[in-house]
Scaffold this motif. Structure first.
Motif, mmCIF file in Angstrom:
data_model
loop_
_atom_site.group_PDB
_atom_site.id
_atom_site.type_symbol
_atom_site.label_atom_id
_atom_site.label_comp_id
_atom_site.label_asym_id
_atom_site.label_seq_id
_atom_site.Cartn_x
_atom_site.Cartn_y
_atom_site.Cartn_z
ATOM 1 N N SER A 68 0.827 -1.208 0.000
ATOM 2 C CA SER A 68 0.000 0.000 0.000
ATOM 3 C C SER A 68 0.861 1.258 0.000
ATOM 4 C CB SER A 68 -0.926 -0.015 1.224
ATOM 5 O OG SER A 68 -1.662 1.175 1.303
ATOM 6 N N LEU A 69 1.964 1.205 0.744
ATOM 7 C CA LEU A 69 2.840 2.368 0.814
ATOM 8 C C LEU A 69 3.643 2.540 -0.466
ATOM 9 C CD1 LEU A 69 3.855 4.662 2.615
ATOM 10 C CD2 LEU A 69 5.603 3.108 3.503
ATOM 11 N N LEU A 70 4.044 1.440 -1.097
ATOM 12 C CA LEU A 70 4.861 1.527 -2.304
ATOM 13 C C LEU A 70 4.168 2.307 -3.422
ATOM 14 C CD1 LEU A 70 6.617 -1.942 -2.738
ATOM 15 C CD2 LEU A 70 7.677 0.272 -2.326
ATOM 16 N N ASP A 71 2.855 2.241 -3.444
ATOM 17 C CA ASP A 71 2.116 2.971 -4.478
ATOM 18 C C ASP A 71 2.342 4.483 -4.397
ATOM 19 O OD1 ASP A 71 1.096 0.579 -5.399
ATOM 20 O OD2 ASP A 71 -0.745 0.720 -4.215
ATOM 21 N N LYS A 72 2.790 4.958 -3.235
ATOM 22 C CA LYS A 72 2.988 6.400 -3.043
ATOM 23 C C LYS A 72 4.447 6.813 -3.242
ATOM 24 C CE LYS A 72 -0.399 6.062 0.721
ATOM 25 N NZ LYS A 72 -0.613 6.255 2.178
ATOM 26 N N PHE A 121 11.496 5.800 -6.534
ATOM 27 C CA PHE A 121 12.897 5.459 -6.275
ATOM 28 C C PHE A 121 13.774 6.352 -7.136
ATOM 29 C CE2 PHE A 121 16.799 3.178 -7.195
ATOM 30 C CZ PHE A 121 17.192 2.704 -5.946
ATOM 31 N N ILE A 122 14.600 7.189 -6.478
ATOM 32 C CA ILE A 122 15.490 8.104 -7.193
ATOM 33 C C ILE A 122 16.908 7.861 -6.689
ATOM 34 C CG2 ILE A 122 15.998 10.514 -7.742
ATOM 35 C CD1 ILE A 122 13.079 11.143 -6.952
ATOM 36 N N PRO A 123 17.781 7.227 -7.482
ATOM 37 C CA PRO A 123 19.129 6.922 -7.010
ATOM 38 C C PRO A 123 19.937 8.183 -6.724
ATOM 39 C CG PRO A 123 18.941 6.491 -9.366
ATOM 40 C CD PRO A 123 17.566 6.781 -8.876
ATOM 41 N N ASP A 124 20.618 8.212 -5.591
ATOM 42 C CA ASP A 124 21.469 9.350 -5.246
ATOM 43 C C ASP A 124 22.939 8.937 -5.324
ATOM 44 O OD1 ASP A 124 21.843 7.767 -2.999
ATOM 45 O OD2 ASP A 124 20.663 9.034 -1.670
ATOM 46 N N GLN A 125 23.834 9.869 -5.005
ATOM 47 C CA GLN A 125 25.265 9.607 -5.112
ATOM 48 C C GLN A 125 25.706 8.474 -4.189
ATOM 49 O OE1 GLN A 125 27.237 10.985 -7.322
ATOM 50 N NE2 GLN A 125 29.077 9.895 -6.619
ATOM 51 N N GLU A 156 19.619 -4.353 0.454
ATOM 52 C CA GLU A 156 19.734 -3.390 1.548
ATOM 53 C C GLU A 156 20.015 -1.990 1.017
ATOM 54 O OE1 GLU A 156 19.796 -1.998 5.504
ATOM 55 O OE2 GLU A 156 18.984 -3.819 4.565
ATOM 56 N N GLU A 157 20.890 -1.875 0.018
ATOM 57 C CA GLU A 157 21.194 -0.559 -0.561
ATOM 58 C C GLU A 157 19.983 0.031 -1.272
ATOM 59 O OE1 GLU A 157 23.718 1.248 0.026
ATOM 60 O OE2 GLU A 157 24.837 -0.305 1.116
ATOM 61 N N TYR A 158 19.211 -0.806 -1.965
ATOM 62 C CA TYR A 158 17.991 -0.326 -2.617
ATOM 63 C C TYR A 158 17.007 0.209 -1.578
ATOM 64 C CZ TYR A 158 18.626 -1.579 -7.552
ATOM 65 O OH TYR A 158 19.041 -1.611 -8.867
ATOM 66 N N ARG A 159 16.861 -0.519 -0.474
ATOM 67 C CA ARG A 159 15.902 -0.100 0.553
ATOM 68 C C ARG A 159 16.324 1.204 1.223
ATOM 69 N NH1 ARG A 159 14.554 -5.984 3.406
ATOM 70 N NH2 ARG A 159 13.097 -6.705 1.795
ATOM 71 N N LEU A 160 17.628 1.323 1.510
ATOM 72 C CA LEU A 160 18.114 2.552 2.132
ATOM 73 C C LEU A 160 17.903 3.748 1.213
ATOM 74 C CD1 LEU A 160 21.440 1.237 3.728
ATOM 75 C CD2 LEU A 160 19.358 1.922 4.936
ATOM 76 N N ASN A 168 12.267 9.241 -0.244
ATOM 77 C CA ASN A 168 10.912 9.584 0.192
ATOM 78 C C ASN A 168 10.921 9.947 1.674
ATOM 79 O OD1 ASN A 168 9.098 8.468 -2.274
ATOM 80 N ND2 ASN A 168 10.767 7.029 -1.861
ATOM 81 N N PRO A 169 11.550 11.079 2.016
ATOM 82 C CA PRO A 169 11.699 11.437 3.434
ATOM 83 C C PRO A 169 10.365 11.584 4.165
ATOM 84 C CG PRO A 169 12.248 13.290 2.007
ATOM 85 C CD PRO A 169 12.143 12.094 1.124
ATOM 86 N N GLU A 170 9.306 11.964 3.445
ATOM 87 C CA GLU A 170 8.011 12.140 4.103
ATOM 88 C C GLU A 170 7.403 10.808 4.551
ATOM 89 O OE1 GLU A 170 7.072 12.258 -0.392
ATOM 90 O OE2 GLU A 170 8.764 12.449 0.983
ATOM 91 N N TYR A 171 7.885 9.712 3.956
ATOM 92 C CA TYR A 171 7.389 8.386 4.338
ATOM 93 C C TYR A 171 8.461 7.555 5.050
ATOM 94 C CZ TYR A 171 3.569 9.469 1.137
ATOM 95 O OH TYR A 171 2.498 10.061 0.507
ATOM 96 N N ALA A 172 9.531 8.241 5.457
ATOM 97 C CA ALA A 172 10.658 7.521 6.061
ATOM 98 C C ALA A 172 10.242 6.768 7.324
ATOM 99 C CB ALA A 172 11.789 8.497 6.381
ATOM 100 N N LYS A 173 9.417 7.383 8.162
ATOM 101 C CA LYS A 173 9.006 6.744 9.414
ATOM 102 C C LYS A 173 8.166 5.501 9.148
ATOM 103 C CE LYS A 173 6.777 7.605 13.868
ATOM 104 N NZ LYS A 173 6.101 8.610 14.738
#
Length: 374
Positions: free
Chosen positions: A102-106, A109-113, A193-197, A203-208
């Motif tokens: 349910s959360l994934l729909d929101k 994924f944007i890869p960072d450095q 693990e790297e993908y999840r991190l 998505n900082p607004e959904y980090a919690k």
């Protein structure tokens, strides 16, 4: 004398017993009293009728322990289980999966450095595997990256597909008898693990919410291991506290099992409280007579001692039932409350009694008691 009276007025409840009670687990009388009480109570299981009641009380506490452990996995997402055993394990997995999907729909994924550098390092390390394992790693990663956009981004639905593919491959290779394939499985777990991190950072607004779900999955992994043993399998997935403690230690990935050594491993507090105070024996297979007795005693709590007096001596039944009242149903809860709970006024009185013991014992008893009453 006053010290003893203080303990009666305000029992010294051990921290681990308090934790069990807080988690909705009601130990039996002996289990609450500690190691000696637990030992004597287990010895008393050989006594006819009373022994069956004690075993029933132990099994009831262990069932509550299983439910509390399962609820630990769902607590981060605000859910609870209705079942224990295999059905309970399945329920935890489904509810966590539903929350995650349910959360994934929101999410996006944007890869960072940080992610790019981590993946570069992992790909370089994978080349140190055997030739075949390195080729498989590269093939899996090429397939995964083809599902991503040119900049490596993904919508939540695509991310779900990618993660599922990586998880399936990691599980397949990690369970292989070939050491090179197991190393490949471990490398893929690091990729996951790297993908999840990175997903959390994207998505900082959904980090919690993501962190809560991931914590739930970590707890689920421990529970799954505890319920998958041979003995637990024979009991339809119901595990003992000792089995949960083993799974907690096995799941501790800290260096040198540091978290376990310091008592901070995931679910370690509950596992240790259960191991110390609850029964670590799996229930026996039972007999027709014992099962019939349990059913009769259940009826006894509601309808009185009718229907089994012809089979059991009234005196034996009466003594056994009276002694066993504290091991099941309302009697068990009442006994636990009697051993662990007191009104606040009694707690305050218990603190004052030792202070006035010299006054009570001497010629100034009247003055001391009056001051105590005041």
């Amino acid at each position: 004398i006053t010290e003893g009276m203080s303990r009666i007025l305000s029992p010294q409840v051990k921290d681990k017993v308090a934790l069990l009670l807080k988690e909705g687990i009601t130990p039996t009388m002996g289990q609450i009293m500690g190691r000696t009480g637990k030992f004597l109570e287990e010895k008393a299981t050989s006594i006819p009728i009373l022994g069956d009641m004690i075993r029933w009380g132990h099994e009831g506490a262990n069932e509550q322990f299983n439910k509390a452990a399962l609820n630990r996995a769902l607590e981060p997402i605000g859910e609870k289980v209705d079942n224990i055993g295999r059905e309970g394990i399945t329920e935890v997995r489904q509810k966590l999966g539903d929350a995650y999907n349910s959360l994934l729909d929101k999410l996006n994924f944007i890869p960072d450095q940080q992610f790019t550098e981590a993946m570069t390092n992992l790909k370089g390390m994978a080349q140190n595997l055997s030739t075949d394992a390195a080729k498989r790693f590269n093939s899996i990663m090429d397939d995964v990256e083809q599902k991503q956009s040119p900049n490596g981004g993904m919508a939540g639905e695509t991310y779900k597909i990618v993660e599922s593919k990586l998880k399936n491959a990691a599980q397949q290779f990690s369970s292989s008898s070939d050491s090179y394939q197991r190393e490949l499985g471990n490398a893929l777990k690091q990729v996951i693990e790297e993908y999840r991190l990175n997903l959390v950072r994207s998505n900082p607004e959904y980090a919690k919410e993501l962190a809560n779900i991931n914590r739930g999955w970590a707890n689920y992994s421990i529970l799954r291991n505890a319920a998958s043993g041979t003995a637990a399998g024979a009991n339809e997935g119901i595990f003992t506290p000792a089995k949960l403690a083993q799974a907690v230690r096995a799941s501790d990935k800290s260096v040198g099992k540091r978290a376990s050594a310091e008592g901070t491993a995931l679910m370690q507090d509950l596992a240790e409280a259960g191991t110390t105070h609850l029964s670590n024996r799996y229930p026996d297979s039972g007999t027709a007579g014992r099962l019939a007795l349990i059913q009769a005693l259940r009826g006894l709590t509601a309808t009185g001692a009718t229907g089994i007096g012809a089979a059991i001596s009234p005196l034996t039944l009466g003594l056994g039932t009276a002694a066993g009242f504290g091991f099941f149903g309302p009697g068990k809860k009442a006994m636990a409350a009697a051993l662990t709970q007191r009104p606040e006024i009694m707690k305050q009185l218990a603190k004052k009694l030792p202070v006035y013991s010299p006054l009570i014992s001497g010629g100034t008893a009247k003055m001391g008691l009056q001051e105590l009453a005041d």
